[in-house]
Design an enzyme around this catalytic site. Sequence first.
Site, PDB file in Angstrom:
ATOM      1  N   ASP A  67      15.154  77.372  17.272  1.00  0.00           N
ATOM      2  CA  ASP A  67      14.574  77.378  15.935  1.00  0.00           C
ATOM      3  C   ASP A  67      13.469  78.431  15.855  1.00  0.00           C
ATOM      4  O   ASP A  67      13.533  79.461  16.531  1.00  0.00           O
ATOM      5  CB  ASP A  67      14.044  75.980  15.604  1.00  0.00           C
ATOM      6  CG  ASP A  67      14.147  75.664  14.128  1.00  0.00           C
ATOM      7  OD1 ASP A  67      13.165  75.931  13.409  1.00  0.00           O
ATOM      8  OD2 ASP A  67      15.204  75.164  13.686  1.00  0.00           O
TER       9      ASP A  67
ATOM     10  N   SER B 246      18.120  69.553   8.146  1.00  0.00           N
ATOM     11  CA  SER B 246      17.500  69.894   9.432  1.00  0.00           C
ATOM     12  C   SER B 246      16.993  68.646  10.137  1.00  0.00           C
ATOM     13  O   SER B 246      17.148  68.495  11.358  1.00  0.00           O
ATOM     14  CB  SER B 246      16.315  70.850   9.211  1.00  0.00           C
ATOM     15  OG  SER B 246      16.745  72.128   8.836  1.00  0.00           O
TER      16      SER B 246
ATOM     17  N   HIS C  30       8.614  74.570  11.379  1.00  0.00           N
ATOM     18  CA  HIS C  30       9.920  73.896  11.356  1.00  0.00           C
ATOM     19  C   HIS C  30      10.378  73.473  12.744  1.00  0.00           C
ATOM     20  O   HIS C  30      10.762  72.311  12.978  1.00  0.00           O
ATOM     21  CB  HIS C  30      10.943  74.828  10.706  1.00  0.00           C
ATOM     22  CG  HIS C  30      12.256  74.195  10.397  1.00  0.00           C
ATOM     23  ND1 HIS C  30      13.370  74.365  11.177  1.00  0.00           N
ATOM     24  CD2 HIS C  30      12.637  73.400   9.363  1.00  0.00           C
ATOM     25  CE1 HIS C  30      14.384  73.707  10.646  1.00  0.00           C
ATOM     26  NE2 HIS C  30      13.975  73.117   9.547  1.00  0.00           N
TER      27      HIS C  30
END
Length: 563
Positions: free
Chosen positions: A60, A301, A124
């Site tokens: 990520d 996600s 994230h």
Amino acid sequence: MFQKVLIWFLLSAFFLTAWPVSAYLPSDPLYSEQSYLAYINIPQAWDIAQGAGVTVAILDSGVDINHPDLKFNIWKNSKEISGDGLDNDDNGYIDDTSGWDFVDSDNDPSPVASPEYSQLSISHGTALAGLIGSVANNGLGLAGIAFNSKIMPLRILQSDGEGLVETLVEAINYAVKNGADIINLSLVGFEYNVALENAVRQANQSGVLIVAAAGNAESDQSAKDLNIEPAYPACYGNNSGDNLVVAVSSLAVSGQKSAFSNYGADCIDLSALGEDISSLAYYNPAQGLNNYYSYNWYGTSFSTAIVSGVAALAKSKNLSLDASDLTILLKSGAENIDALNPDFKGKLGTGRIDALKVLNSSLPATGKLIKLNQSSAVYYLDSEKIRHLFPNQNIFFSWYNGTWKDQTVEIVSQEKFDSFKIGQNVIIRPGTKLVKFQNSGRLYAVSFNGLLHNADSLTLTELYGDYDSRVVTIQNSFESDYTRGEKLSGLTYPDGSLIQYDNSDKIWYLEAGQKRELTDDSLVLNGFRSEYIIKNVNSDFYYNIGRPIKNLESNIFTYFLTK
């Protein structure tokens, strides 16, 4: 030029700056904010497993490896010596003690705050890692779903949430080669890429589970039906025998599909909560990032990370489980939600994941077909992870219908193949063929447990009529797989035979002096070929009638397969 892989967000997240006073069991102050844990029965699942012994790779935007609520669960490369400037383990990456940054090609997989960074994107990866692996009972913040697992941080996305497929492929290969058990891919792109599919397939064949997001609708657009517009990597493989990826859609607390979540019967395996999620944030005061925790994350996600966390719990309970095993358990441990989603019936996988159900599920007492990539030899791998060789294709097709094109044979790595115990070779299916060995002209009928019954041509003609099509040859080296029994008389057929009497359409299976009628679809379910049926049998061949065969029976179809 490689295509970009994008992370799609729907809503913003709000950040916290401090931890309240700690408490015990759990001692994590923000545990009360993690309502999604009870929603999928995580607390009950913790009584069974907590993720120990499992490594989850997060590919990520980078992971805050120094975060106080995560740093003790960051994966460590024990083969690498920190700071010596050498590639001690010869894996091609110098000083990769805690993962790798594939964007900037260095050994710090933390997020990088470039001038154009998005606060959502830069946190994230850390949020995903925290959802899965936050340290529990440490008096700080949150408890991860698999709080005793290890997080392998691999940075592949820039701080604006975009990245290259080339980088993703390299990172998947790294994760596989360096011991990841599960790879979390909370990202999506809409162009097929053969290199990426090959990397995903290689991971799957190495036993590494890949969990991928279905993707979110872009602003002012509707969610996509992935049957019409496939998303990758979620849609690599398929859900009918070549399941390379566990693809995840998002749900609201109600069990209804999130408005933003993509869907599709051919791609999606299951669904999980993807709204109002609390997790970690990237902390870097020098860049104005002053918050340790974040609220109100939305998106597939986070549904994906929840499934990865549950997969880590299942793997922790039984470390021998591979990607295909975990896929079966995850899909079977889901609650059907079609009634809650009538417009998306069959398009949200097997349903809403339930961690307790996953951990209480067991694999079917069955197996699968495997082979090495460079070998033609095919093996049956049973539920105890014991491999059994099919000595030749005549033996193989005495058990299975169709041709080689109809078979699903999983290619496994040499390392994985060597980890399986060696079992007995598969013998010809009892009652189906007449066998002879290369060093002899004798013909044998085969009954249960590989018992051979020699017979002369007159007896065989009486029993089978024109029997030439039933004769198969077995290599001398496999003669020891069988045991010689009594000579076959013309008064009875060997156990395992299928017979059909004159003027009757009923098919009977012979077993221990009884005949059992095959009803409904049981002929096909038990793997019999119609050519095995001995037809026009005289009514003088008398057997007591046993209970009918209505379904698959494992004592009849010894080498039946997981579907």
